[in-house]
Design a protein around this motif. Structure first.
Motif, short mmCIF file in Angstrom:
data_model
loop_
_atom_site.label_atom_id
_atom_site.label_comp_id
_atom_site.label_asym_id
_atom_site.label_seq_id
_atom_site.Cartn_x
_atom_site.Cartn_y
_atom_site.Cartn_z
N LYS A 174 13.02 -16.19 -21.25
CA LYS A 174 12.38 -15.10 -20.49
C LYS A 174 13.29 -14.61 -19.37
CE LYS A 174 8.43 -15.18 -22.67
NZ LYS A 174 8.17 -14.21 -23.70
N ALA B 205 14.78 -10.93 -19.00
CA ALA B 205 14.58 -10.14 -17.77
C ALA B 205 15.92 -9.59 -17.27
CB ALA B 205 13.92 -11.00 -16.70
N ASN C 128 17.20 -6.77 -19.41
CA ASN C 128 16.43 -5.54 -19.24
C ASN C 128 16.74 -4.81 -17.94
OD1 ASN C 128 15.09 -5.62 -21.71
ND2 ASN C 128 13.48 -6.95 -20.91
N LYS D 193 13.27 -7.17 -9.79
CA LYS D 193 12.87 -6.89 -11.17
C LYS D 193 12.75 -8.18 -11.98
CE LYS D 193 14.59 -2.17 -11.58
NZ LYS D 193 13.48 -1.43 -12.13
N ILE D 194 13.68 -9.11 -11.77
CA ILE D 194 13.63 -10.39 -12.50
C ILE D 194 12.39 -11.17 -12.09
CG2 ILE D 194 14.76 -12.63 -12.77
CD1 ILE D 194 17.45 -11.07 -12.56
N SER E 257 9.32 -9.69 -13.62
CA SER E 257 9.25 -10.02 -15.05
C SER E 257 8.78 -11.46 -15.26
CB SER E 257 10.61 -9.86 -15.72
OG SER E 257 10.99 -8.52 -15.73
#
Length: 186
Positions: free
Chosen positions: A124, A128, A131, A174-175, A178
């Motif tokens: 995951k 992340a 992305n 952002k990470i 996520s």
């Protein structure tokens, strides 16, 4: 883990005097990260490997000049960037932007911290990171994976340290957003 500045400069001094073992040691330390960096620019692994190899060939050819290089790590990355851009120019692909870099996060050596993270969470996390917007991703990779300092990355990418700081804040936000979806609620 990358060696410190003093160790790298000591290798540069030994290489400048023709020490092949020091050259091989430098190659082992930086070949893979430089291939990945070149690949993010040229978007292909085969030319990226040639670019990284060319950088090392030039290091050896011009080894006497290494004593004049203030920071060999930055020199290697800037040389790789310039060689990659020259490659693109020869390929008639002259447009280059940080926002077009393609970067894949690779799993580094297992540390005790990484061993505690479950395989699913590691997947995951990589998802992340992958992305992230391209500029965030290359900056995040150079700092977190390649172990470069903000100032070094700013010099390599020819952007300000403030931009690096802002992009790292965006990447971390952002990470964490996520990953928050997958973390258990308290």
């Amino acid at each position: 883990m990358q060696p410190d500045h003093a160790t790298i400069q000591m290798l540069a001094g030994r290489i400048a005097t023709g020490d092949e073992n020091a050259y091989r040691q430098l190659f082992r330390l930086f070949y893979k990260p430089l291939c990945q960096f070149a690949s993010s620019i040229v978007k292909s692994s085969e030319p990226a490997e040639e670019i990284a190899s060319d950088v090392f060939v030039n290091i050896w050819k011009n080894r006497e000049r290494l004593l004049q290089v203030g920071n060999l790590k930055i020199y290697l990355y800037v040389s790789t960037r310039n060689t990659a851009l020259n490659y693109l120019n020869k390929q008639q692909l002259q447009h280059f932007s940080l926002d077009e870099l393609s970067v894949e996060l690779t799993v580094a050596d297992n540390t005790p911290e990484q061993l505690m993270i479950s395989g699913e969470m590691a997947r995951k996390m990589a998802e992340a990171v992958n992305n992230l917007p391209p500029r965030c991703k290359i900056i995040y990779k150079l700092i977190r994976e390649d172990g470069l300092k903000y100032k070094e990355v700013a010099s390599i990418l020819e952007i300000s340290v403030n931009t690096i700081d802002v992009q790292m804040a965006i990447a971390c936000k952002k990470i964490s957003e996520s990953l928050r979806l997958y973390l258990p609620k308290r």
